[in-house]
Design a protein around this motif. Structure first.
Motif, mmCIF file in Angstrom:
data_model
loop_
_atom_site.group_PDB
_atom_site.id
_atom_site.type_symbol
_atom_site.label_atom_id
_atom_site.label_comp_id
_atom_site.label_asym_id
_atom_site.label_seq_id
_atom_site.Cartn_x
_atom_site.Cartn_y
_atom_site.Cartn_z
ATOM 1 N N VAL A 1 0.886 -1.169 0.000
ATOM 2 C CA VAL A 1 0.000 0.000 0.000
ATOM 3 C C VAL A 1 0.922 1.217 0.000
ATOM 4 O O VAL A 1 1.697 1.425 0.931
ATOM 5 C CB VAL A 1 -0.913 0.007 1.242
ATOM 6 C CG1 VAL A 1 -1.779 1.259 1.247
ATOM 7 C CG2 VAL A 1 -1.779 -1.245 1.266
ATOM 8 N N LEU A 2 0.870 1.972 -1.084
ATOM 9 C CA LEU A 2 1.809 3.073 -1.273
ATOM 10 C C LEU A 2 1.092 4.377 -0.964
ATOM 11 O O LEU A 2 0.203 4.793 -1.710
ATOM 12 C CB LEU A 2 2.332 3.070 -2.707
ATOM 13 C CG LEU A 2 2.892 1.709 -3.182
ATOM 14 C CD1 LEU A 2 3.193 1.722 -4.671
ATOM 15 C CD2 LEU A 2 4.151 1.346 -2.392
ATOM 16 N N VAL A 3 1.472 4.989 0.152
ATOM 17 C CA VAL A 3 0.828 6.245 0.549
ATOM 18 C C VAL A 3 1.724 7.399 0.092
ATOM 19 O O VAL A 3 2.931 7.397 0.330
ATOM 20 C CB VAL A 3 0.622 6.290 2.080
ATOM 21 C CG1 VAL A 3 -0.111 7.575 2.474
ATOM 22 C CG2 VAL A 3 -0.165 5.067 2.545
ATOM 23 N N MET A 4 1.119 8.338 -0.594
ATOM 24 C CA MET A 4 1.896 9.454 -1.162
ATOM 25 C C MET A 4 1.012 10.694 -1.233
ATOM 26 O O MET A 4 -0.152 10.652 -0.810
ATOM 27 C CB MET A 4 2.419 9.070 -2.550
ATOM 28 C CG MET A 4 1.338 8.675 -3.528
ATOM 29 S SD MET A 4 1.989 8.078 -5.125
ATOM 30 C CE MET A 4 2.539 6.430 -4.746
ATOM 31 N N ASP A 5 1.537 11.768 -1.759
ATOM 32 C CA ASP A 5 0.719 12.972 -1.926
ATOM 33 C C ASP A 5 -0.216 12.779 -3.134
ATOM 34 O O ASP A 5 0.080 11.971 -4.031
ATOM 35 C CB ASP A 5 1.612 14.197 -2.133
ATOM 36 C CG ASP A 5 2.539 13.995 -3.305
ATOM 37 O OD1 ASP A 5 3.547 13.279 -3.154
ATOM 38 O OD2 ASP A 5 2.222 14.506 -4.411
ATOM 39 N N PRO A 6 -1.349 13.498 -3.185
ATOM 40 C CA PRO A 6 -2.319 13.281 -4.273
ATOM 41 C C PRO A 6 -1.735 13.535 -5.660
ATOM 42 O O PRO A 6 -2.072 12.820 -6.611
ATOM 43 C CB PRO A 6 -3.441 14.278 -3.961
ATOM 44 C CG PRO A 6 -3.334 14.533 -2.505
ATOM 45 C CD PRO A 6 -1.880 14.430 -2.166
ATOM 46 N N GLU A 7 -0.854 14.520 -5.781
ATOM 47 C CA GLU A 7 -0.305 14.823 -7.106
ATOM 48 C C GLU A 7 0.509 13.638 -7.629
ATOM 49 O O GLU A 7 0.412 13.276 -8.816
ATOM 50 C CB GLU A 7 0.577 16.091 -7.050
ATOM 51 C CG GLU A 7 -0.200 17.397 -6.915
ATOM 52 C CD GLU A 7 -0.869 17.579 -5.557
ATOM 53 O OE1 GLU A 7 -0.355 17.022 -4.551
ATOM 54 O OE2 GLU A 7 -1.915 18.261 -5.482
ATOM 55 N N SER A 8 1.291 13.016 -6.737
ATOM 56 C CA SER A 8 2.089 11.864 -7.179
ATOM 57 C C SER A 8 1.181 10.686 -7.518
ATOM 58 O O SER A 8 1.457 9.915 -8.444
ATOM 59 C CB SER A 8 3.092 11.465 -6.094
ATOM 60 O OG SER A 8 3.944 12.553 -5.828
ATOM 61 N N ALA A 9 0.077 10.542 -6.767
ATOM 62 C CA ALA A 9 -0.860 9.445 -7.061
ATOM 63 C C ALA A 9 -1.496 9.650 -8.437
ATOM 64 O O ALA A 9 -1.615 8.715 -9.235
ATOM 65 C CB ALA A 9 -1.938 9.376 -5.975
#
Ligand code: NAD
Length: 486
Positions: A196-204
């Motif tokens: 599960v890769l949690v990141m900022d919305p822009e990177s998602a």
């Protein structure tokens, strides 16, 4: 958890059904009354293997409901997933009208603390844009997250139950924790490790577009290699084995054919090109991918027109496969549509078959072509067969059965899915992609072709399945002399 899923298309319905069978309370919403009425009666608006059973399970468990009333659904929810379409606009950018309209309706009703999650594929910066739309409308801040979807039509259920990864684009820990809790049962039951890769919305947002562009690049690359093979005398199927056995390259999404593969690739490639332009960059590689994809759609039509020397007037042509790929009824970006348009324009009489996509194609071409539920009926007296989708039921088509139905023995295999070797030992002219064509010099006189044993000659209710006693064994047939390919 109480969840609303907005949009009951290929992504929304699968997502809603999967959350429901995992014990969440899910309301699926669509603005299309007919779709929702059908769903309430247990009829699915799309074809996706396994989805009907999953929806039925969710409904029977009392966990899955359908409505057109988005505001009422959102008002009861802790999470609102938006999975509406983001097609390309006239400039090639993503059209966010449906997404914004859905977000506005959600803003009017969403309770305090609830989270909006964008599942649609969207350009970088859309998360911030939607958060502002909701804030402007409701007068308060609402958390908006990104959770892009990577499913493939045809295997959507398995892709969602056993994803390669889950990407969560969030701005704060609370949202990340809620979404991780939602996905925890799925991650625990998946057949493969699922990060599960949690990141900022822009990177998602960028992750989704970049993934689709990479896959589109792989397909357009092998298509280009196929075109080179054909001109230079190599066989792309051998070359493909040679390349894809390299673990750095791999086999997935590396099959040449009549098009770019997935229905979403062209629009997502163009959306990223358009975003690059907007910030003053020229995405040269993506522009090349887009060009190559467009050109590839002409590969099969060019062969067909070449074979008939441009004269298709009055010729009866059978087309097997209309969906953009097997196991779906989706015809968005299907190369069969481009081909059929050209066949109609040239005066050909077009007879089509597809196991699932007939109704969608009827909405496009109406009475301009003839639709068949039986693939052999579509083939009757045809002067050529063109295979545009590699449905399982076409693979393994026996040349002697085809010959029985057809007027002339000519096949165009736009997916390299038929058994080329069989055609090499039959009286057919057989064109595939990235390989020299098989040409024959002398036909079996049609009256000498025996009905093959045990092979259905027709499968419609009106004309029941027919089998006959004698089978031609290939070693007993009087095969024509094969000429070396031109
Ligand atoms: P779709 O066209 O099949 O379904 C969209 C649904 O949303 C339609 O039923 C439409 O009636 C409904 N809708 C539109 N506006 C609405 C509104 N305001 N309120 C309620 N319902 C509304 O689209 P899809 O193929 O499911 O794709 C959805 C998104 O997911 C797109 O952004 C797509 O790029 C992305 N995606 C698609 C796939 C795929 O294989 N289809 C895979 C991954 C991601």
């Amino acid at each position: 958890m109480k969840i609303t899923v907005v949009g009951t298309g290929y992504v929304g319905l699968v997502t809603g059904a999967i959350f429901a069978i995992q014990g969440n309370d899910v309301i699926c919403v669509d603005l299309d009354d007919a779709k929702i009425e059908d769903l309430k009666r247990g009829k699915l608006p799309i074809y996706e293997p396994g989805l009907e059973e999953m929806v039925e399970l969710g409904v029977n468990q009392g966990c899955l409901y359908f409505t057109t009333d988005l505001k009422a659904a959102a008002a009861e929810s802790e999470l609102v997933f938006i999975a509406v379409g983001t097609p390309q606009n006239e400039l090639g950018a993503a059209n966010l009208d449906d997404l914004i309209a859905a977000a506005e309706s959600v803003a009017d009703a969403i309770p305090k603390g609830a989270i909006v999650v964008i599942k649609s594929s969207v350009p970088v910066g859309t998360n911030a844009k939607i958060a502002k739309v909701i804030e402007d409308r409701s007068g308060r801040r609402v958390d908006v997250a990104n959770n892009p979807e990577f499913l493939k039509e045809g295997t959507a259920i398995d892709d969602c139950l056993n994803p390669d990864r889950i990407v969560l684009g969030v701005r704060n820990k609370r949202v990340g924790d809620v979404l991780q809790k939602l996905y925890a049962p799925l991650v625990a039951s998946a057949q493969r490790p699922c990060p599960v890769l949690v990141m900022d919305p822009e990177s998602a947002e960028m992750t989704k577009y970049a993934a689709n562009c990479m896959l589109a690049l792989k397909i357009s690359f092998i298509n280009e290699v196929a075109n080179l093979c054909e001109s230079l005398g190599a066989d792309v199927e051998r070359v493909r084995e040679g390349i894809s056995s390299d673990r750095r390259i791999g086999r997935e999404f590396f099959k040449p054919g009549a098009s770019s593969g997935e229905s979403c690739f062209p629009k997502d490639v163009r959306a990223l090109i358009s975003q690059a332009n907007a910030v003053g960059l020229e995405a040269k590689m993506l522009i090349a991918v887009d060009d190559a994809n467009e050109r590839q759609k002409q590969v099969v039509p060019r062969k067909v027109f070449g074979h008939f020397e441009g004269d298709l007037q009055g010729k009866r042509i059978a087309v097997w496969g209309l969906a953009f790929k097997p196991a779906t009824d989706d015809i968005r970006e299907a190369p069969a549509l481009t081909l059929i348009e050209q066949l109609i324009a040239s005066g050909a009489e077009v007879h089509v078959h597809d196991p699932e996509a007939i109704e969608n194609v009827r909405n496009v071409f109406g009475d301009a072509i003839v639709y068949h539920n039986d693939k052999y009926q579509a083939l009757k007296n045809s002067q050529a067969l063109i295979v545009m989708t590699d449905w399982q039921e076409y693979i393994g088509a026996d040349p002697s059965v085809l010959r029985w139905h057809m007027q002339d023995p000519v096949v165009f295999d736009g997916r390299n899915c038929l058994n080329r070797e069989w055609f090499e030992f039959s009286s057919f002219t057989y064109y595939s992609v990235g390989q020299a064509p098989v040409r024959f010099v002398r036909d079996w006189p049609k009256h000498s072709v025996q009905k093959p044993l045990g092979i259905p000659l027709t499968t419609t209710a009106e004309s029941p399945m027919t089998t006959v006693p004698e089978s031609p064994r290939t070693d007993q047939l009087n095969f024509p002399v094969l000429l070396p390919c031109a």
